[in-house]
Design a protein around this motif. Structure first.
Motif, PDB file in Angstrom:
ATOM      1  N   PRO A 131       0.848  -1.167   0.003  1.00  0.00           N
ATOM      2  CA  PRO A 131       0.009  -0.129   0.025  1.00  0.00           C
ATOM      3  C   PRO A 131       0.785   1.058   0.088  1.00  0.00           C
ATOM      4  O   PRO A 131       0.465   2.505  -0.344  1.00  0.00           O
ATOM      5  N   GLY A 132       2.179   0.953   0.083  1.00  0.00           N
ATOM      6  CA  GLY A 132       2.937   2.365   0.376  1.00  0.00           C
ATOM      7  C   GLY A 132       3.535   2.587  -1.238  1.00  0.00           C
ATOM      8  O   GLY A 132       4.278   3.902  -1.035  1.00  0.00           O
ATOM      9  N   GLN A 133       3.148   2.038  -2.110  1.00  0.00           N
ATOM     10  CA  GLN A 133       3.629   2.182  -3.442  1.00  0.00           C
ATOM     11  C   GLN A 133       2.524   2.752  -4.235  1.00  0.00           C
ATOM     12  O   GLN A 133       1.502   1.938  -4.277  1.00  0.00           O
ATOM     13  N   ASN A 134       2.782   3.654  -5.162  1.00  0.00           N
ATOM     14  CA  ASN A 134       1.633   4.008  -6.037  1.00  0.00           C
ATOM     15  C   ASN A 134       2.463   4.407  -7.617  1.00  0.00           C
ATOM     16  O   ASN A 134       3.207   5.408  -7.773  1.00  0.00           O
ATOM     17  N   ALA A 135       2.450   3.220  -8.366  1.00  0.00           N
ATOM     18  CA  ALA A 135       3.382   3.612  -9.731  1.00  0.00           C
ATOM     19  C   ALA A 135       2.671   4.509 -10.540  1.00  0.00           C
ATOM     20  O   ALA A 135       3.308   5.200 -11.235  1.00  0.00           O
ATOM     21  N   VAL A 136       1.189   4.818 -10.420  1.00  0.00           N
ATOM     22  CA  VAL A 136       0.503   5.821 -10.980  1.00  0.00           C
ATOM     23  C   VAL A 136      -0.216   6.764  -9.944  1.00  0.00           C
ATOM     24  O   VAL A 136      -0.649   6.036  -9.079  1.00  0.00           O
ATOM     25  N   ASP A 137      -0.055   8.137 -10.182  1.00  0.00           N
ATOM     26  CA  ASP A 137      -0.649   8.701  -8.864  1.00  0.00           C
ATOM     27  C   ASP A 137      -1.260   9.975  -9.524  1.00  0.00           C
ATOM     28  O   ASP A 137      -0.903  10.575 -10.467  1.00  0.00           O
ATOM     29  N   LEU A 138      -2.106  10.658  -8.793  1.00  0.00           N
ATOM     30  CA  LEU A 138      -2.658  11.813  -8.754  1.00  0.00           C
ATOM     31  C   LEU A 138      -2.149  12.863  -7.706  1.00  0.00           C
ATOM     32  O   LEU A 138      -2.034  12.494  -6.654  1.00  0.00           O
ATOM     33  N   VAL A 139      -1.478  14.046  -8.185  1.00  0.00           N
ATOM     34  CA  VAL A 139      -0.675  14.753  -7.269  1.00  0.00           C
ATOM     35  C   VAL A 139      -1.179  15.988  -7.439  1.00  0.00           C
ATOM     36  O   VAL A 139      -1.433  16.638  -8.622  1.00  0.00           O
ATOM     37  N   PRO A 140      -0.978  17.043  -6.436  1.00  0.00           N
ATOM     38  CA  PRO A 140      -1.276  18.428  -6.588  1.00  0.00           C
ATOM     39  C   PRO A 140      -0.391  18.988  -7.996  1.00  0.00           C
ATOM     40  O   PRO A 140       0.802  18.565  -8.000  1.00  0.00           O
ATOM     41  N   ALA A 141      -0.997  19.966  -8.751  1.00  0.00           N
ATOM     42  CA  ALA A 141      -0.189  20.317 -10.128  1.00  0.00           C
ATOM     43  C   ALA A 141       1.106  20.713  -9.637  1.00  0.00           C
ATOM     44  O   ALA A 141       1.909  20.680 -10.587  1.00  0.00           O
ATOM     45  N   ASP A 142       1.260  21.217  -8.609  1.00  0.00           N
ATOM     46  CA  ASP A 142       2.747  21.983  -8.293  1.00  0.00           C
ATOM     47  C   ASP A 142       3.683  20.818  -7.592  1.00  0.00           C
ATOM     48  O   ASP A 142       4.762  21.284  -7.084  1.00  0.00           O
ATOM     49  N   ALA A 143       3.149  19.573  -7.517  1.00  0.00           N
ATOM     50  CA  ALA A 143       4.007  18.498  -6.831  1.00  0.00           C
ATOM     51  C   ALA A 143       4.737  17.520  -7.630  1.00  0.00           C
ATOM     52  O   ALA A 143       4.622  16.386  -7.022  1.00  0.00           O
ATOM     53  N   MET A 144       5.067  17.805  -8.801  1.00  0.00           N
ATOM     54  CA  MET A 144       5.538  16.987  -9.613  1.00  0.00           C
ATOM     55  C   MET A 144       6.711  16.254  -9.166  1.00  0.00           C
ATOM     56  O   MET A 144       7.568  17.045  -8.598  1.00  0.00           O
ATOM     57  N   ARG A 145       6.999  14.850  -9.277  1.00  0.00           N
ATOM     58  CA  ARG A 145       8.106  14.166  -8.562  1.00  0.00           C
ATOM     59  C   ARG A 145       9.213  14.099  -9.612  1.00  0.00           C
ATOM     60  O   ARG A 145       8.922  13.795 -10.871  1.00  0.00           O
ATOM     61  N   GLU A 146      10.493  14.274  -9.071  1.00  0.00           N
ATOM     62  CA  GLU A 146      11.493  14.259 -10.064  1.00  0.00           C
ATOM     63  C   GLU A 146      11.809  12.772 -10.433  1.00  0.00           C
ATOM     64  O   GLU A 146      11.666  11.889  -9.596  1.00  0.00           O
ATOM     65  N   GLY A 147      12.038  12.672 -11.931  1.00  0.00           N
ATOM     66  CA  GLY A 147      11.985  11.437 -12.669  1.00  0.00           C
ATOM     67  C   GLY A 147      10.850  10.716 -12.909  1.00  0.00           C
ATOM     68  O   GLY A 147      10.924   9.624 -13.557  1.00  0.00           O
ATOM     69  N   TRP A 148       9.796  11.314 -12.659  1.00  0.00           N
ATOM     70  CA  TRP A 148       8.368  10.617 -12.956  1.00  0.00           C
ATOM     71  C   TRP A 148       7.912  11.315 -14.249  1.00  0.00           C
ATOM     72  O   TRP A 148       8.361  12.356 -14.518  1.00  0.00           O
ATOM     73  N   HIS A 149       6.895  10.626 -14.947  1.00  0.00           N
ATOM     74  CA  HIS A 149       6.542  11.103 -15.978  1.00  0.00           C
ATOM     75  C   HIS A 149       5.037  11.857 -15.943  1.00  0.00           C
ATOM     76  O   HIS A 149       4.425  11.576 -15.362  1.00  0.00           O
TER      77      HIS A 149
END
Length: 252
Positions: free
Chosen positions: A93-111
């Motif tokens: 449950p601690g992993q999310n390969a696909v996620d919805l995040v706040p628009a200003d919270a893009m994760r480094e290295g993610w698409h």
């Protein structure tokens, strides 16, 4: 020793909500998911088959790739008649390969896939990780013409493996690719990915084609062969276009 094909399938719970009747049960000491054909909702674009056979066909193609994307899946009788049975997978449950995040919270290295608004009209972004396992799943989805790759259809395990589930909406003869995994548009297929597509393409003239002939229509098999051929010749991930109309799913 448990016989997964012949031993009694005992149901323990139902997964709610689900578009089609979906149960959890066990065969001996093995936990499984069971989707009876009798519990399927008819689909206008599948007049010649049922979802259970397409789920099984997706597993067969996954095995031909050799990437262990789809958990073991087979057809058998159950408490509500013949249906698809699939090995249950425990997820982290601690992993999310696909996620919805706040628009200003893009994760480094993610698409980044697309932007939208959440239920409170706040800007959000749909993103997914950049991993070999998820790339292989994206290649698999192109080949099987998956029309329903949601984030919830990606199972993340503790060891970092990614399983894909819910493949009833696959193998359309028409282009119906709808997926959240759009992060590699126009990226070249690597050697392993290209070799996997070639394995499937070659196997369609042998045992794989024979097995799929009992699960899909002749038109769908021809379309599957054509998709493999086109992807091999292209050598890269496709983009939505007039030749392959497709949109990220779900739309915002």
């Amino acid at each position: 020793m448990t016989d997964l094909l012949a031993d009694e399938l005992v149901l323990t719970s139902r997964i709610m909500p689900a578009s089609n009747a979906t149960f959890v049960g066990h065969i001996g000491d093995v936990t499984v998911v069971y989707k009876p054909v009798a519990g399927e909702r008819p689909l206008w674009d599948f007049p010649d088959g049922n979802l259970a056979r397409r789920e099984t066909a997706a597993y067969v193609v996954s095995e031909a790739f050799g990437w262990n994307i789809v958990p073991r899946t087979w057809l058998r009788e159950g408490p509500m008649g013949v249906g698809m049975v699939q090995l249950w997978q425990d997820v982290d449950p601690g992993q999310n390969a696909v996620d919805l995040v706040p628009a200003d919270a893009m994760r480094e290295g993610w698409h980044h896939v697309l932007d939208g608004l959440d239920a409170r009209d706040q800007p959000v972004s749909l993103i997914h990780e950049d991993s070999p396992a998820l790339r292989r799943m994206a290649v698999f989805d192109i080949v099987v013409n998956n029309a329903d790759r949601k984030g919830g259809h990606v199972l993340e395990t503790l060891d970092g493996h990614r399983y894909g589930i819910d493949h009833g909406l696959t193998f359309h003869a028409e282009h119906k690719l709808r997926t959240v995994l759009w992060g590699w548009i126009d990226a070249e297929l690597d050697a392993d990915e290209l070799a996997g597509v070639r394995r499937v393409h070659t196997a369609l003239d042998g045992d794989l084609g024979t097995v799929l002939a009992d699960l899909l229509t002749g038109q769908e098999l021809s379309a599957l062969n054509a998709r493999c051929d086109r992807l091999i010749k292209r050598g890269s991930f496709p983009a939505p276009s007039g030749d392959m109309p497709a949109v990220p799913w779900p739309p915002f």
